[in-house]
Design a protein around this motif. Structure first.
Motif, PDB file in Angstrom:
ATOM      1  N   GLY A 114      48.628  42.934  25.588  1.00  0.00           N
ATOM      2  CA  GLY A 114      47.062  43.359  26.883  1.00  0.00           C
ATOM      3  C   GLY A 114      46.502  42.115  27.835  1.00  0.00           C
ATOM      4  N   VAL A 115      46.371  41.744  27.320  1.00  0.00           N
ATOM      5  CA  VAL A 115      45.604  40.538  28.297  1.00  0.00           C
ATOM      6  C   VAL A 115      46.806  40.558  29.428  1.00  0.00           C
ATOM      7  CG1 VAL A 115      45.050  38.122  28.554  1.00  0.00           C
ATOM      8  CG2 VAL A 115      44.673  39.269  26.898  1.00  0.00           C
ATOM      9  N   ARG A 116      48.078  40.242  29.285  1.00  0.00           N
ATOM     10  CA  ARG A 116      49.035  40.120  30.098  1.00  0.00           C
ATOM     11  C   ARG A 116      48.996  41.214  30.771  1.00  0.00           C
ATOM     12  NH1 ARG A 116      51.548  36.768  27.701  1.00  0.00           N
ATOM     13  NH2 ARG A 116      52.701  38.899  26.076  1.00  0.00           N
ATOM     14  N   ALA A 117      48.588  42.280  30.729  1.00  0.00           N
ATOM     15  CA  ALA A 117      48.406  43.910  31.646  1.00  0.00           C
ATOM     16  C   ALA A 117      47.423  44.025  32.500  1.00  0.00           C
ATOM     17  CB  ALA A 117      48.378  45.218  30.458  1.00  0.00           C
ATOM     18  N   TRP A 118      46.235  43.670  31.516  1.00  0.00           N
ATOM     19  CA  TRP A 118      45.135  43.038  32.182  1.00  0.00           C
ATOM     20  C   TRP A 118      45.027  42.223  33.139  1.00  0.00           C
ATOM     21  CZ3 TRP A 118      41.533  47.043  32.444  1.00  0.00           C
ATOM     22  CH2 TRP A 118      41.427  48.048  31.954  1.00  0.00           C
ATOM     23  N   SER A 119      45.556  41.570  33.380  1.00  0.00           N
ATOM     24  CA  SER A 119      45.031  40.514  33.714  1.00  0.00           C
ATOM     25  C   SER A 119      46.484  41.194  35.436  1.00  0.00           C
ATOM     26  CB  SER A 119      46.359  38.764  33.783  1.00  0.00           C
ATOM     27  OG  SER A 119      46.543  38.222  34.092  1.00  0.00           O
ATOM     28  N   GLU A 120      47.939  41.652  35.503  1.00  0.00           N
ATOM     29  CA  GLU A 120      48.482  41.915  35.961  1.00  0.00           C
ATOM     30  C   GLU A 120      47.793  43.362  36.833  1.00  0.00           C
ATOM     31  OE1 GLU A 120      51.809  43.502  34.406  1.00  0.00           O
ATOM     32  OE2 GLU A 120      52.520  41.151  33.683  1.00  0.00           O
ATOM     33  N   LEU A 121      46.862  43.642  36.591  1.00  0.00           N
ATOM     34  CA  LEU A 121      45.872  44.737  36.817  1.00  0.00           C
ATOM     35  C   LEU A 121      45.109  44.056  38.417  1.00  0.00           C
ATOM     36  CD1 LEU A 121      45.364  47.744  38.095  1.00  0.00           C
ATOM     37  CD2 LEU A 121      43.975  48.071  35.736  1.00  0.00           C
ATOM     38  N   PHE A 122      44.712  43.388  37.168  1.00  0.00           N
ATOM     39  CA  PHE A 122      43.487  42.586  38.421  1.00  0.00           C
ATOM     40  C   PHE A 122      43.875  42.444  39.650  1.00  0.00           C
ATOM     41  CE2 PHE A 122      40.654  42.536  34.615  1.00  0.00           C
ATOM     42  CZ  PHE A 122      39.579  43.049  35.238  1.00  0.00           C
ATOM     43  N   GLY A 123      45.111  41.520  39.391  1.00  0.00           N
ATOM     44  CA  GLY A 123      46.220  40.452  40.268  1.00  0.00           C
ATOM     45  C   GLY A 123      46.501  41.563  41.341  1.00  0.00           C
ATOM     46  N   LEU A 124      46.570  42.997  40.797  1.00  0.00           N
ATOM     47  CA  LEU A 124      47.105  43.888  42.135  1.00  0.00           C
ATOM     48  C   LEU A 124      45.565  44.205  42.669  1.00  0.00           C
ATOM     49  CD1 LEU A 124      48.878  46.527  40.287  1.00  0.00           C
ATOM     50  CD2 LEU A 124      49.923  45.647  42.521  1.00  0.00           C
ATOM     51  N   LEU A 125      44.541  44.063  41.823  1.00  0.00           N
ATOM     52  CA  LEU A 125      43.055  44.178  42.812  1.00  0.00           C
ATOM     53  C   LEU A 125      42.380  42.938  43.936  1.00  0.00           C
ATOM     54  CD1 LEU A 125      41.269  46.825  40.102  1.00  0.00           C
ATOM     55  CD2 LEU A 125      42.632  47.277  41.673  1.00  0.00           C
ATOM     56  N   ALA A 126      43.398  42.028  43.379  1.00  0.00           N
ATOM     57  CA  ALA A 126      42.594  40.922  43.657  1.00  0.00           C
ATOM     58  C   ALA A 126      43.115  40.520  45.543  1.00  0.00           C
ATOM     59  CB  ALA A 126      43.086  39.489  43.146  1.00  0.00           C
ATOM     60  N   ASP A 127      43.635  41.277  45.683  1.00  0.00           N
ATOM     61  CA  ASP A 127      44.067  41.823  47.425  1.00  0.00           C
ATOM     62  C   ASP A 127      43.481  42.785  47.607  1.00  0.00           C
ATOM     63  OD1 ASP A 127      46.356  41.326  49.743  1.00  0.00           O
ATOM     64  OD2 ASP A 127      45.947  43.514  49.721  1.00  0.00           O
ATOM     65  N   PRO A 128      42.852  42.221  49.519  1.00  0.00           N
ATOM     66  CA  PRO A 128      41.554  42.952  49.666  1.00  0.00           C
ATOM     67  C   PRO A 128      41.918  44.457  50.534  1.00  0.00           C
ATOM     68  CG  PRO A 128      41.261  41.065  50.162  1.00  0.00           C
ATOM     69  CD  PRO A 128      42.353  40.722  49.631  1.00  0.00           C
ATOM     70  N   GLY A 129      43.089  44.446  51.064  1.00  0.00           N
ATOM     71  CA  GLY A 129      44.046  44.967  51.403  1.00  0.00           C
ATOM     72  C   GLY A 129      44.472  46.422  50.730  1.00  0.00           C
ATOM     73  N   ARG A 130      45.096  46.214  49.694  1.00  0.00           N
ATOM     74  CA  ARG A 130      45.272  46.743  48.484  1.00  0.00           C
ATOM     75  C   ARG A 130      44.204  47.503  47.954  1.00  0.00           C
ATOM     76  NH1 ARG A 130      49.792  42.876  46.772  1.00  0.00           N
ATOM     77  NH2 ARG A 130      48.094  41.529  45.536  1.00  0.00           N
ATOM     78  N   LEU A 131      42.832  46.811  48.001  1.00  0.00           N
ATOM     79  CA  LEU A 131      41.640  46.971  47.175  1.00  0.00           C
ATOM     80  C   LEU A 131      40.988  47.865  48.234  1.00  0.00           C
ATOM     81  CD1 LEU A 131      39.984  47.038  45.266  1.00  0.00           C
ATOM     82  CD2 LEU A 131      38.560  45.601  45.818  1.00  0.00           C
ATOM     83  N   SER A 132      41.767  47.974  49.588  1.00  0.00           N
ATOM     84  CA  SER A 132      41.019  49.410  49.859  1.00  0.00           C
ATOM     85  C   SER A 132      41.823  50.129  50.261  1.00  0.00           C
ATOM     86  CB  SER A 132      40.301  48.265  51.691  1.00  0.00           C
ATOM     87  OG  SER A 132      39.767  47.207  51.548  1.00  0.00           O
ATOM     88  N   LEU A 133      42.850  50.049  49.779  1.00  0.00           N
ATOM     89  CA  LEU A 133      43.989  50.997  50.382  1.00  0.00           C
ATOM     90  C   LEU A 133      43.769  52.152  48.706  1.00  0.00           C
ATOM     91  CD1 LEU A 133      47.171  49.877  51.103  1.00  0.00           C
ATOM     92  CD2 LEU A 133      45.578  51.284  52.452  1.00  0.00           C
ATOM     93  N   LEU A 134      43.132  51.146  47.685  1.00  0.00           N
ATOM     94  CA  LEU A 134      42.908  51.949  46.372  1.00  0.00           C
ATOM     95  C   LEU A 134      41.449  53.157  46.181  1.00  0.00           C
ATOM     96  CD1 LEU A 134      44.175  49.737  43.534  1.00  0.00           C
ATOM     97  CD2 LEU A 134      44.758  52.014  44.098  1.00  0.00           C
ATOM     98  N   PRO A 172      44.627  55.884  35.415  1.00  0.00           N
ATOM     99  CA  PRO A 172      43.307  55.935  34.657  1.00  0.00           C
ATOM    100  C   PRO A 172      42.534  54.682  34.566  1.00  0.00           C
ATOM    101  CG  PRO A 172      44.528  57.913  32.360  1.00  0.00           C
ATOM    102  CD  PRO A 172      45.576  56.540  34.144  1.00  0.00           C
ATOM    103  N   ARG A 173      43.311  53.939  34.175  1.00  0.00           N
ATOM    104  CA  ARG A 173      42.320  52.821  34.518  1.00  0.00           C
ATOM    105  C   ARG A 173      42.194  51.668  35.062  1.00  0.00           C
ATOM    106  NH1 ARG A 173      46.027  48.023  30.818  1.00  0.00           N
ATOM    107  NH2 ARG A 173      44.880  48.445  28.371  1.00  0.00           N
ATOM    108  N   VAL A 174      43.263  51.891  36.273  1.00  0.00           N
ATOM    109  CA  VAL A 174      42.633  51.644  38.035  1.00  0.00           C
ATOM    110  C   VAL A 174      41.429  52.521  39.007  1.00  0.00           C
ATOM    111  CG1 VAL A 174      43.523  51.645  40.657  1.00  0.00           C
ATOM    112  CG2 VAL A 174      44.767  50.844  38.789  1.00  0.00           C
ATOM    113  N   ASP A 175      41.287  53.842  38.535  1.00  0.00           N
ATOM    114  CA  ASP A 175      40.500  54.586  38.137  1.00  0.00           C
ATOM    115  C   ASP A 175      38.945  54.716  37.625  1.00  0.00           C
ATOM    116  OD1 ASP A 175      39.196  57.187  39.987  1.00  0.00           O
ATOM    117  OD2 ASP A 175      38.706  58.401  37.472  1.00  0.00           O
ATOM    118  N   MET A 176      39.045  53.517  36.473  1.00  0.00           N
ATOM    119  CA  MET A 176      37.884  53.541  36.304  1.00  0.00           C
ATOM    120  C   MET A 176      36.564  51.684  36.404  1.00  0.00           C
ATOM    121  SD  MET A 176      37.574  52.002  32.593  1.00  0.00           S
ATOM    122  CE  MET A 176      38.454  50.420  32.473  1.00  0.00           C
ATOM    123  N   LEU A 177      38.181  51.284  36.972  1.00  0.00           N
ATOM    124  CA  LEU A 177      37.391  50.068  37.294  1.00  0.00           C
ATOM    125  C   LEU A 177      37.359  50.575  38.815  1.00  0.00           C
ATOM    126  CD1 LEU A 177      40.762  47.666  36.384  1.00  0.00           C
ATOM    127  CD2 LEU A 177      38.300  47.569  36.284  1.00  0.00           C
TER     128      LEU A 177
END
Length: 117
Positions: free
Chosen positions: A31-51, A105-110
Motif C-alpha cells: 500500500g505504501v508503494r502504491a501511494w508512492s507511485e501515485l504521488f510520483g504521478l502527481l509530482a510532475d507539474p504538467g501531469r498535475l495540471s492535466l489532472l 477515486p484516489r486521484v479525485d480525492m487527492l
C-alpha cells in the motif's frame, strides 16, 4: 513488540508501544508503494495540471487540454498515456475525438483536497 519483523527484533526500542503504533501507522508495504507511485504521478507539474483540468472540465479532448494547459498536443498525449496506464484517467472515444476523464477515486480525492486549500 509484536509488530516488529523478525529481522529487526534484535534491536532495542526506547518505547515498544510507540514502535508498534508507528508500524501499524505505516501499514502494508504494498500500500505504501502504491501511494508512492501515485504521488510520483502527481509530482510532475504538467501531469498535475492535466489532472486538475480533467477533474474540472469532465470529459475533455487532448487538443482542448493542450489549449487549457499550454502544453503541446504531443506532450499531452504522452502524459495521458502514462496517466491512463496508471489508472488515473480513462478515455472514451466519440467518433474521431477521444475525451479523457478521471477514473481513480484516489486521484479525485487527492485533487479535491488540493484544490480545497
Amino acid at each position: 513488540m509484536h509488530l516488529v519483523p523478525a529481522e529487526r527484533a534484535h534491536r532495542r526500542a526506547i518505547d515498544e508501544h510507540t514502535v508498534c503504533e508507528a508500524i501499524a501507522g505505516i501499514g502494508d508495504p504494498a500500500g505504501v508503494r502504491a501511494w508512492s507511485e501515485l504521488f510520483g504521478l502527481l509530482a510532475d507539474p504538467g501531469r498535475l495540471s492535466l489532472l486538475l483540468a480533467v477533474r474540472s472540465a469532465g470529459p475533455i479532448a487532448v487538443s482542448d487540454l493542450a489549449l487549457a494547459t499550454g502544453i503541446s498536443d504531443t506532450a499531452v498525449s504522452q502524459a495521458l498515456r502514462l496517466l491512463r496506464a496508471a489508472g488515473a484517467v480513462r478515455a472514451e472515444k466519440e467518433g474521431r475525438v477521444v475525451r479523457y476523464s478521471l477514473s481513480s477515486p484516489r486521484v479525485d480525492m487527492l485533487l479535491a483536497n488540493l484544490t480545497a486549500s
